[in-house]
Design a protein around this motif. Sequence first.
Motif, PDB file in Angstrom:
ATOM      1  N   LEU A  61       0.855  -1.185   0.000  1.00 13.21           N
ATOM      2  CA  LEU A  61       0.000   0.000   0.000  1.00 13.21           C
ATOM      3  C   LEU A  61       0.887   1.229   0.000  1.00 13.21           C
ATOM      4  O   LEU A  61       0.446   2.336  -0.235  1.00 13.21           O
TER       5      LEU A  61
ATOM      6  N   GLN B 165      -4.131  -9.498   1.723  1.00 11.46           N
ATOM      7  CA  GLN B 165      -5.172  -8.539   2.084  1.00 11.46           C
ATOM      8  C   GLN B 165      -4.873  -7.848   3.412  1.00 11.46           C
ATOM      9  O   GLN B 165      -3.970  -8.233   4.135  1.00 11.46           O
ATOM     10  N   ILE B 166      -5.690  -6.831   3.702  1.00 13.14           N
ATOM     11  CA  ILE B 166      -5.509  -6.123   4.976  1.00 13.14           C
ATOM     12  C   ILE B 166      -6.883  -5.914   5.621  1.00 13.14           C
ATOM     13  O   ILE B 166      -7.882  -5.752   4.921  1.00 13.14           O
TER      14      ILE B 166
ATOM     15  N   LEU C 221      -8.455  -3.328   8.380  1.00 16.53           N
ATOM     16  CA  LEU C 221      -7.987  -2.077   8.966  1.00 16.53           C
ATOM     17  C   LEU C 221      -8.584  -1.824  10.334  1.00 16.53           C
ATOM     18  O   LEU C 221      -9.567  -2.445  10.750  1.00 16.53           O
TER      19      LEU C 221
ATOM     20  N   ASP D  86     -10.127   0.920  11.907  1.00 13.95           N
ATOM     21  CA  ASP D  86     -11.342   1.600  12.324  1.00 13.95           C
ATOM     22  C   ASP D  86     -12.505   1.229  11.410  1.00 13.95           C
ATOM     23  O   ASP D  86     -12.596   1.710  10.294  1.00 13.95           O
TER      24      ASP D  86
ATOM     25  N   SER E 104     -14.512   3.894   9.531  1.00 11.08           N
ATOM     26  CA  SER E 104     -14.006   4.618   8.373  1.00 11.08           C
ATOM     27  C   SER E 104     -13.638   3.674   7.236  1.00 11.08           C
ATOM     28  O   SER E 104     -13.391   4.111   6.131  1.00 11.08           O
ATOM     29  N   SER E 105     -13.638   2.378   7.475  1.00  9.35           N
ATOM     30  CA  SER E 105     -13.135   1.486   6.432  1.00  9.35           C
ATOM     31  C   SER E 105     -14.211   1.024   5.452  1.00  9.35           C
ATOM     32  O   SER E 105     -13.916   0.311   4.512  1.00  9.35           O
ATOM     33  N   LEU E 106     -15.469   1.420   5.685  1.00  9.04           N
ATOM     34  CA  LEU E 106     -16.522   1.075   4.732  1.00  9.04           C
ATOM     35  C   LEU E 106     -17.053   2.359   4.107  1.00  9.04           C
ATOM     36  O   LEU E 106     -17.379   3.309   4.816  1.00  9.04           O
ATOM     37  N   ASN E 107     -17.143   2.371   2.788  1.00 10.49           N
ATOM     38  CA  ASN E 107     -17.639   3.556   2.080  1.00 10.49           C
ATOM     39  C   ASN E 107     -19.105   3.809   2.449  1.00 10.49           C
ATOM     40  O   ASN E 107     -19.963   2.985   2.179  1.00 10.49           O
TER      41      ASN E 107
ATOM     42  N   ARG F 101     -15.235  -8.696   3.349  1.00  9.83           N
ATOM     43  CA  ARG F 101     -14.703  -8.080   2.137  1.00  9.83           C
ATOM     44  C   ARG F 101     -13.281  -8.568   1.848  1.00  9.83           C
ATOM     45  O   ARG F 101     -12.918  -8.813   0.704  1.00  9.83           O
TER      46      ARG F 101
ATOM     47  N   ASN G   5      -9.551   8.438   4.373  1.00  2.61           N
ATOM     48  CA  ASN G   5     -10.503   7.458   4.867  1.00  2.61           C
ATOM     49  C   ASN G   5      -9.988   6.057   4.583  1.00  2.61           C
ATOM     50  O   ASN G   5      -9.453   5.776   3.511  1.00  2.61           O
ATOM     51  N   LEU G   6     -10.218   5.182   5.547  1.00  8.73           N
ATOM     52  CA  LEU G   6      -9.665   3.843   5.389  1.00  8.73           C
ATOM     53  C   LEU G   6     -10.314   3.080   4.244  1.00  8.73           C
ATOM     54  O   LEU G   6      -9.724   2.172   3.695  1.00  8.73           O
ATOM     55  N   TYR G   7     -11.551   3.467   3.855  1.00 10.30           N
ATOM     56  CA  TYR G   7     -12.150   2.710   2.757  1.00 10.30           C
ATOM     57  C   TYR G   7     -11.404   2.934   1.446  1.00 10.30           C
ATOM     58  O   TYR G   7     -11.416   2.068   0.565  1.00 10.30           O
TER      59      TYR G   7
ATOM     60  N   GLU H 121      -8.142   3.205   1.342  1.00 12.01           N
ATOM     61  CA  GLU H 121      -7.011   2.295   1.499  1.00 12.01           C
ATOM     62  C   GLU H 121      -7.439   0.848   1.250  1.00 12.01           C
ATOM     63  O   GLU H 121      -6.743   0.074   0.598  1.00 12.01           O
ATOM     64  N   ALA H 122      -8.635   0.513   1.776  1.00  7.07           N
ATOM     65  CA  ALA H 122      -9.137  -0.848   1.575  1.00  7.07           C
ATOM     66  C   ALA H 122      -9.342  -1.116   0.090  1.00  7.07           C
ATOM     67  O   ALA H 122      -9.027  -2.199  -0.408  1.00  7.07           O
TER      68      ALA H 122
END
Lengths: 335, 323, 388
Positions: free
Chosen positions: B63, B94-95, B97, B99, B102-105, B165, C264-266, C268-269
């Motif tokens: 990344l 894969q990773i 994360l 939080d 914040s990791s889902l749109n 995911r 935002n982490l998304y 990065e995801a």
Amino acid sequence: MIKGMKTLGLKRKILEVKDLHVHFYTYAGVVKAISGVSFEIYEGETFCLVGETGCGKSVTSRAITKLIESPGKIVKGQVLFYRDGSPIDLLKLSDEELRRIRGREIAYIFQDPTAALDPLYSVGYQIAETMVAHNTATWKEAFRRAVDILKSVLIPDPEKRVKNYPHELSGGMKQRVVIGISLSNKPKLLIADEPTTAVDVTIQAQILDLLRKLRQEEKMTLLLITHNMGVVAEMCDRVAVMYAGKIVEIGTVHQIFKNPQHPYTKGLLKAVPNPLIKIEKLESIPGTVPNLIFPPSGCRFHPRCPRKLDICDKKEPPLIEVEEGHKVACWLYVK
Amino acid sequence: MPEPLVRVENLKKYFPIKGIFFTRAHVKAVDGVSFEIYRGETLGLVGESGCGKSTTGRLLIRLLEPTAGHVYFEGKNIFKLKGEELKRFRRKAQIILQDPYSSLNPRMTIFEIINEALEVHNIKVPDKEEFIVDWLRRVGLERHHLYRYPHEFSGGQRQRIAIVRSLIIKPEFVVLDEPTSALDVSVQAQILDMLKEFQRELNLTYLFISHDLGVVKYMSDRIAVMYLGKIVELAPADELFEKPLHPYTQMLLSSIPIPDPEYALKKPKVKVIGEPPSPINPPPGCRFHPRCPRKLDICDKKEPPLIEVERDHYVACWLYAKK
Amino acid sequence: MGSSIASKETYEKKILDRFSDKLVDSITNLIDKVKPGWSERNKSKIDEWKLMFYAFNRSPPGIIGAILIISFILIGLFGPYVAPYSYREFLYIEYPDTYLVPPGSTVTITNKRGDIVKVFNFPLGTDKYGRDLLSLILYGARVSLIVSLIVILLGVPVGILLGLVAGYFGGKVDEVIMRITDIFLAFPALILAIAFASVLPERIRPIIIQSGILKQVFSVFFAADVRDAANFAPILSVILAIILVWWPPYTRIIRGSVLSAKENLYVEAAKALGVSTWKILFKHILPNIISPVLVLITLDIGSVILMEASLSFLGLGAQDPMVDWGKIVYDGAQYFPDRWWLVIFPGLATFLAVLGWNLIGDTLRDVLDPRTRRSIEFKVKRGKAEEK
């Protein structure tokens, strides 16, 4: 001697919270953040409120001196503060009277030290300001004492640091300065709300050490709010475990950790991975924390409870004493 | 010795700090780390904030591009991968994360979020919806959750969605970057156990990054301790806790509050000296020397190498090195 | 009598809400026909739309704004076709009596024998050529509408794209784009337009006149006669001038939002999954930062209308015989205040159109805020619970 037992003998109350209710009037509905919280704190002890996010531990600590902002409201209850043995109800005082008590007799430390310090003033000025505001010193004297205070919170080079601005200090240092500010008027009761959540473990250890040392030196009473069971075990004499706005169990630290009674307390203790023990499988508490707009009927823990009885979803369990100084709110223990 | 799945060689990552015209300095987030991760194991990576553990995790799945050094995944240097090969690597590594808030749109439904993973990697299944629902059920969610938005879920539920995911494309290696630090303890235990379950089932290899030593111990087979961009100690999990060698590890371990009031009274205390210095200008020699209670003369002059003192137990400290 | 207390807490659906519900339902039905099962999969999104309408319906300024801009758009689209006279009907040439007639008057034309030949009604009066002011304003609305649409449709995407690229890639790309943006930001629109007006029309004019298609297209756009093709050039040069100064604020806003949104982490995801950069930009970043831009666009349409009118007022836009609102005011200014209608009515039209867009913009800001929406959602739910 078992830690915590000594406080059972010592019975001079300093603070007594009785049937406290705080509601938040949000657009989604009325959040019953705390409902009927009662406990007392004795002089010289460290009392812990422990629980997960949203259990009401922080709200309780703020409600003690009416630090509840709109849309929150203290709807019911008493907070008796014992001054020279005679109680006064803090919730009945005017804002001005409370302001005089807050910061002088009851001081706070919050989680985020950055927010507690004004970036425009030097730390020395900010420490001195508290003393001057409460008329405990003149400016000149206050500045001199600020150096001593920095020294007492173990900040290296206090003569130099007193002139520093908050951004020049690290997170751990800032939290020490905040502690210094709250101690500047030698309060009787120090309320520390998650004081080490924002810092690293090694810094946490330093700050906890410092709090322990100051408590002994200043003969202060400490109300510690935390979610970390490890911090509770290391710091506290007595503990109240909160869940969904209520105290479910209260006792000495030894009673809570060695002989937990409430299924929630038991679950919580088993869910924390203790690095010293080989754990094959952590036990988790199923489900999630309930919504406090529509809290579950009866015992609020019943939807997640592994030992639910028929009565649990119908009637609220009373907080009853199971052994000396150890109270539980659970139907399993009601005869 | 089997061939490691991931081999990290002298990895460095410096972040520039920009001045008005020129780069003023560099934050040496990761400054020369080397280690290996074997198939099926969990390597724990612990350290305090700013020690470079998250940066290391991100470098391992590319990344971030490194300043120097190599990472070999199944023998191939991941920083040299391009096009289809890189895509294949992305599917394998894969990773998850930190939080889940914040990791889902927030603008995508759960179906869209998970489906994106399938689409990017061209994974064809007879019935996509059934396939995804199946996975959701495995993490304790239901069909009616499929077309909801992330804000309708609790933190724990969101983290489960993020787990689906990442795992639905059947990776081999997963970086877990503080996956439970934003969650409450009761929920944390659920997620940790779920991750362990998946590891067994799918034969996953984990790099588990955390600042919580209790959690790391619970999850890991081996643990690497990082301090200011360097690995100071690397040992099997139990051994690290029973016999920490590096003074920093000792300090770290004694700092953890133990949820046992009796132990708290008798636990050995290593006094914590000072605070971690800035990674912009790390101290010379051993980076821990200004805080070390057992500092030797050489410590501020020469950097100690990471050497194997006992079987599988590596430490970078002059106390154990033959000079 | 508990209902009066309850109505404060719950949200009762009013006529407007039922109407907006029907609107959303019919749109979703339409999509459902094209893509079966769509509404089932997007239930949350449809509910969100309905909630946005509820939030909108509860804002009186928003409703006024909506009425104003819907009128503006309708007038802009159909005004020229329903106008009683063309903008090219210079009645004064034949009938000198129609010279600067005040509003509400009727001019009766008689022949030498005293027979009534023609009766003209001028509800808003006439200008110095004897043209009907109402018709001129209807024609002018079209020009204002088209100019603002073209500026927004061409200028904003450029601004957004540059902002996305600058913010996401950073480094030298960012540096170059932002310095160019700064240069354009520093350009005063007025001076640029004046400079353009002196050079550009001469260059554009032959192109338009020689190209049959362009002539046709623009005459439809501006609802103008093909004979005025030469006059399209100054309007286009004004449009170009406005576009040139219009995109930089969008670039700035988008860049700033991207800088925080990409953390935002998304994002990065998505990178870790191997999602392509463009998909990340348009699927993960843009939808999450577009709300403030939508608000800005609505507010900006008003500003473009105003800007265009002011440039025309300076004589840079529409040329005789073409009209837009600024031009009408410009022509009428010499007769002010005696012949006030020539200034007041087009001025009022401009004012109401700009006001409409501003009100909509402000309301949109509230409507797009998920918090306001959520609060209504809870009230609606409570209302439903009470019905049961």
